[in-house]
Design an enzyme around this catalytic site. Structure first.
Site, PDB file in Angstrom:
ATOM      1  N   ASN A   9       0.608  -0.724  -0.059  1.00 37.55           N
ATOM      2  CA  ASN A   9       0.036   0.067  -0.610  1.00 37.55           C
ATOM      3  C   ASN A   9       0.913   1.183  -0.065  1.00 37.55           C
ATOM      4  OD1 ASN A   9      -1.623   1.605   0.365  1.00 37.55           O
ATOM      5  ND2 ASN A   9      -2.068   1.624   2.689  1.00 37.55           N
ATOM      6  N   LYS A  11      -0.310   4.208  -0.546  1.00 40.91           N
ATOM      7  CA  LYS A  11      -0.182   5.757   0.206  1.00 40.91           C
ATOM      8  C   LYS A  11      -0.101   6.623  -0.915  1.00 40.91           C
ATOM      9  CE  LYS A  11       0.626   3.755   4.835  1.00 40.91           C
ATOM     10  NZ  LYS A  11       0.098   3.151   6.069  1.00 40.91           N
ATOM     11  N   HIS A  96      -9.684   1.516   4.403  1.00 42.27           N
ATOM     12  CA  HIS A  96      -8.735   1.185   5.403  1.00 42.27           C
ATOM     13  C   HIS A  96      -8.514   2.552   6.370  1.00 42.27           C
ATOM     14  CE1 HIS A  96      -4.484   3.176   6.502  1.00 42.27           C
ATOM     15  NE2 HIS A  96      -3.082   0.983   5.690  1.00 42.27           N
ATOM     16  N   GLU A  98      -6.734   5.125   8.172  1.00 36.17           N
ATOM     17  CA  GLU A  98      -6.293   6.106   6.923  1.00 36.17           C
ATOM     18  C   GLU A  98      -8.130   6.782   7.041  1.00 36.17           C
ATOM     19  OE1 GLU A  98      -3.334   5.616   5.082  1.00 36.17           O
ATOM     20  OE2 GLU A  98      -2.130   5.014   7.707  1.00 36.17           O
ATOM     21  N   GLU A 168      -5.321  -4.777  10.596  1.00 35.73           N
ATOM     22  CA  GLU A 168      -4.473  -3.608  10.837  1.00 35.73           C
ATOM     23  C   GLU A 168      -4.527  -3.059  12.062  1.00 35.73           C
ATOM     24  OE1 GLU A 168      -2.776  -2.671   6.575  1.00 35.73           O
ATOM     25  OE2 GLU A 168      -4.035  -2.052   7.145  1.00 35.73           O
ATOM     26  N   GLY A 174       2.295   2.106  10.329  1.00 32.40           N
ATOM     27  CA  GLY A 174       3.167   3.414  10.741  1.00 32.40           C
ATOM     28  C   GLY A 174       3.978   4.128  12.092  1.00 32.40           C
TER      29      GLY A 174
END
Ligand code: PEP
Length: 255
Positions: A9, A11, A96, A98, A168, A174
């Protein structure tokens, strides 16, 4: 019976030129690796065309990081499932954390996107996972169960076989923190039991459940070695051809 899937991913990183450079490195390294593992990259929308072009004669697949749940129309700035399919994507990340955190994604919109992805033969990678606070207050199993149940609402017994789940934990994305292999296995086993409840054991056994959250070459072996961990959704380490291909090699050795 499940093949490991190693998915990157990217991003909001790598416009077309940087994408080309990263892919050149990856293609070179990947050509030395056997082919018992599925490999996927999910660049930002503007670099999907470049990725499809670079990867057309390789077995590395291309996915997107999101899709809209409507077919087309007045949705400025959005991208539809049919556009992704037409562009050469086979997968799309959905929900996701985020997107849930910064862009108002809810379990309901995640479910709509899952249906739209399946309609366009894009395998949705449905992301679920708890915050640190939720884990500390022992709500993580219930929360993940609810996220999965909502995301898969009215997904048929046939279509479920095209769905990929990514566990996740938000606290590991991160941050450099990872779930321990035991924590990952425990949650993946829980997810498989939720899938058994929603569908049946045979289907649940066929569905890929990826782990995501600071996976890198140094911890990939232990995480991917867990019985119910069927691959990784990899952010940071997928932006470096060397690290990403090292993870693919580790997966190959386990396959
Ligand atoms: C992700 O964004 O899906 C992810 C797992 O990121 P990272 O590997 O950087 O934690």
């Amino acid at each position: 019976m499940r093949r490991l899937l190693i998915a990157g991913n990217w991003k909001m990183n790598c416009g077309p030129y940087d994408a080309a450079e990263l892919l050149e490195g990856l293609i070179e390294k990947k050509s030395e690796i056997d082919e018992n593992v599925d490999v996927l990259v999910c660049p930002p929308f503007v670099s999907i065309g470049m990725a499809v072009k670079y990867l057309y004669d390789t077995d590395i697949q291309v996915g997107a990081q999101n899709l809209h749940f409507e077919e087309n129309g007045a949705y400025t700035g959005e991208i539809s499932g049919s556009m992704l399919a037409e562009s050469g994507c086979n997968y799309v990340i959905v929900g996701h954390s985020e997107r849930r955190q910064y862009f108002g994604e809810t379990d309901k919109t995640v479910n709509k996107r899952v249906h739209k992805a399946l309609e366009h033969k894009l395998a949705p990678i449905v992301c679920v996972g708890e915050s640190l606070e939720q884990r500390k207050s022992d709500k993580h199993f219930g929360l993940v169960k609810n996220q999965i149940t909502a995301a898969l609402h009215e997904v048929s017994e046939k279509d479920i076989l095209d769905v990929v789940i990514a566990y996740e934990p938000i606290w590991a994305i991160g941050t450099g923190e990872t779930a321990s292999p035991e924590q990952a296995q425990e949650m993946h086993e829980h997810i498989r039991s939720v899938l058994t409840e929603l569908y049946d054991e045979d289907s649940a056994e066929q569905i890929n459940i990826l782990y995501g959250g600071s996976m890198k070459p140094g911890n990939a072996n232990e995480l991917l070695g867990q019985k119910d961990v069927d691959g990784g959704l990899i952010g940071g380490a997928s932006l470096d051809a060397e690290s990403f291909s090292e993870i693919i090699t580790i997966a190959e050795d386990l396959a």
